[in-house]
Scaffold this active site. Structure first.
Site, mmCIF file in Angstrom:
data_model
loop_
_atom_site.group_PDB
_atom_site.id
_atom_site.type_symbol
_atom_site.label_atom_id
_atom_site.label_comp_id
_atom_site.label_asym_id
_atom_site.label_seq_id
_atom_site.Cartn_x
_atom_site.Cartn_y
_atom_site.Cartn_z
ATOM 1 N N SER A 1 4.711 6.946 12.121
ATOM 2 C CA SER A 1 3.265 6.255 11.945
ATOM 3 C C SER A 1 2.555 7.039 11.657
ATOM 4 O O SER A 1 2.206 8.943 11.561
ATOM 5 C CB SER A 1 3.097 5.556 12.594
ATOM 6 O OG SER A 1 2.150 6.731 14.061
ATOM 7 N N CYS A 2 1.694 7.168 10.646
ATOM 8 C CA CYS A 2 0.533 7.456 10.029
ATOM 9 C C CYS A 2 -0.319 8.604 10.979
ATOM 10 O O CYS A 2 -0.904 9.689 11.339
ATOM 11 C CB CYS A 2 -0.976 7.105 9.036
ATOM 12 S SG CYS A 2 -0.983 5.244 10.174
ATOM 13 N N THR A 3 -0.578 7.856 12.143
ATOM 14 C CA THR A 3 -0.999 8.565 13.226
ATOM 15 C C THR A 3 -0.622 9.299 13.546
ATOM 16 O O THR A 3 -1.017 10.943 14.128
ATOM 17 C CB THR A 3 -1.312 7.416 14.655
ATOM 18 O OG1 THR A 3 -2.187 6.195 12.931
ATOM 19 C CG2 THR A 3 -2.300 7.683 15.035
ATOM 20 N N ARG B 1 0.913 -1.037 0.121
ATOM 21 C CA ARG B 1 0.262 -0.234 -0.041
ATOM 22 C C ARG B 1 0.967 1.782 0.157
ATOM 23 O O ARG B 1 0.873 2.441 -1.034
ATOM 24 C CB ARG B 1 -0.906 -0.036 1.411
ATOM 25 C CG ARG B 1 -2.358 -1.219 1.380
ATOM 26 C CD ARG B 1 -2.964 -0.980 0.322
ATOM 27 N NE ARG B 1 -3.433 0.023 -0.530
ATOM 28 C CZ ARG B 1 -3.580 0.834 -1.258
ATOM 29 N NH1 ARG B 1 -3.906 -0.169 -1.973
ATOM 30 N NH2 ARG B 1 -4.603 1.798 -1.348
ATOM 31 N N ILE B 2 1.625 0.615 0.642
ATOM 32 C CA ILE B 2 2.607 2.727 0.692
ATOM 33 C C ILE B 2 3.281 2.907 -0.389
ATOM 34 O O ILE B 2 3.460 3.692 -0.415
ATOM 35 C CB ILE B 2 3.675 2.899 2.144
ATOM 36 C CG1 ILE B 2 1.732 2.821 3.598
ATOM 37 C CG2 ILE B 2 4.436 4.155 2.458
ATOM 38 C CD1 ILE B 2 1.148 3.882 3.358
ATOM 39 N N GLY C 1 1.183 3.028 19.265
ATOM 40 C CA GLY C 1 2.533 3.479 19.966
ATOM 41 C C GLY C 1 2.847 4.641 19.341
ATOM 42 O O GLY C 1 3.487 5.819 20.157
ATOM 43 N N ASN D 1 -5.212 7.168 6.210
ATOM 44 C CA ASN D 1 -3.926 6.750 6.373
ATOM 45 C C ASN D 1 -3.166 6.267 5.479
ATOM 46 O O ASN D 1 -1.818 6.302 6.026
ATOM 47 C CB ASN D 1 -3.851 5.686 7.621
ATOM 48 C CG ASN D 1 -5.322 5.306 6.958
ATOM 49 O OD1 ASN D 1 -6.129 5.037 7.457
ATOM 50 N ND2 ASN D 1 -4.757 4.300 6.795
#
EC number: 1.2.1.12
Length: 333
Positions: free
Chosen positions: A149-151, A11-12, A210, A314
């Site tokens: 991370s995306c988050t 995906r990325i 995390g 995301n």
């Protein structure tokens, strides 16, 4: 323009490649994936269930992947140390397999001639950078970095704006997160965390993340002040962060809206968005921001205790930041 290799065409990997072609900011010269052959790469790049068909041309020619007329060298090595990045002209490598996320493992790319590695995931030991938050701390002695991370990319810009203006005493984050490839389509075995193995399309699954603690790594003043968890929900893409925090200085909710809006139009333009519209998750599919503050969704209990809501694609927002980080790194060569 910096020449880039992509390791892992998932995906990325695919969306970083799309973001690179859309933006014209970096030059993709090589892709490695031992599990996807050239003709399958053409198909996987062209068709995307989430973001739609690629708006351009893609074909296989003379053993290379040709996107918009540009020929890209293809490797199919399982061991990163064996990928001849140097021969393909790749200076930077995006490590997007999700497997080689430590300094030691990602460092294998340097053996094949890469100058720098950008891990498209959080890393236990590589320095993490979030565009708009701590990217200025990057210096060119660093060979291996993580784009977090995306988050973390969604939470950190918002946390930075709030902390800079009002001070965050402490906070808890929940991300309501779309399905990702690590989940199971139907109930199946999941080694460490049993719940993670439950059917993704039929459950709300509490999960660990995390991302909030990682904000403490990119904004040191917030170290130990934030933690969080995730709910995995049955949507294919777009997630939303709910940050509930205690403020040092009193602030009316309208003041919070004002400073976030200013940041979104100024120093964080393109990274932090702002909306007062009655939006839902689908409205952010293929959005390139790291984070879009939803002014109408947040609530305040009092002047010191607020819940703030911010949306993110995301997949695609994050992939665009990987490109931006590489552009920033290239400017420091």
């Amino acid at each position: 323009m910096v020449k880039v290799g992509v390791n892992g065409f998932g995906r990325i990997g695919r969306l970083v490649t799309r973001a690179a072609f859309n933006s014209g900011k970096v030059d993709i010269v090589a892709i490695n994936d031992p599990f996807i052959d050239l003709h399958y790469m053409v198909y996987m790049f062209q068709y995307d269930s989430t973001h739609g068909k690629f708006n351009g041309t893609v074909k296989a020619e003379n053993g290379k992947l040709v996107i918009n007329g540009k020929a890209i060298t293809i490797f199919q090595e399982r061991d990163p140390a064996n990928i001849k990045w140097g021969d393909a002209g790749a200076e930077y490598v995006v490590e997007s397999t999700g497997v080689f996320t430590t300094m030691e493992k990602a460092g294998a790319h340097l053996k094949g001639g890469a100058k720098r590695v950008i891990i498209s995931a959080p890393s236990a030991d590589a320095p993490m950078f979030v565009m708009g938050v701590n990217h200025e701390k990057y210096n060119n002695t660093l060979k291996i970095v993580s784009n977090a991370s995306c988050t973390t990319n969604c939470l950190a810009p918002l946390a930075k704006v709030i902390h800079d203006h009002f001070g965050i005493v402490e906070g808890l984050m929940t991300t309501v997160h779309a399905i990702t490839a690590t989940q199971k389509t139907v109930d199946g075995p999941s080694g460490k965390l049993w719940r993670d193995g439950r059917g993704a399309a039929q459950n709300i699954i509490p999960a660990s993340t995390g991302a909030a603690k990682a904000v403490g790594k990119v904004i040191p003043e917030l170290n130990g002040k934030l933690t969080g968890m995730a709910f995995r929900v049955p949507t294919p893409n777009v997630s939303v962060v709910d940050l509930t925090c205690r403020l040092e200085k009193p602030a009316k909710y309208d003041e919070i809206k004002k400073v976030v809006k200013q940041a979104s139009e100024g120093p964080l333009k393109g990274i932090l968005g702002y909306t007062e519209d009655q939006v839902v998750s689908c409205d952010f599919n293929s959005d390139t921001h790291s984070s879009t503050f939803d002014a109408g969704a947040g609530i305040a209990l009092n002047d010191h205790f607020v819940k703030l809501i911010s949306w993110y694609d995301n997949e695609f927002g994050y992939s665009n930041r990987v490109v931006d980080l590489m552009v920033h790194m290239a400017s420091k060569e």
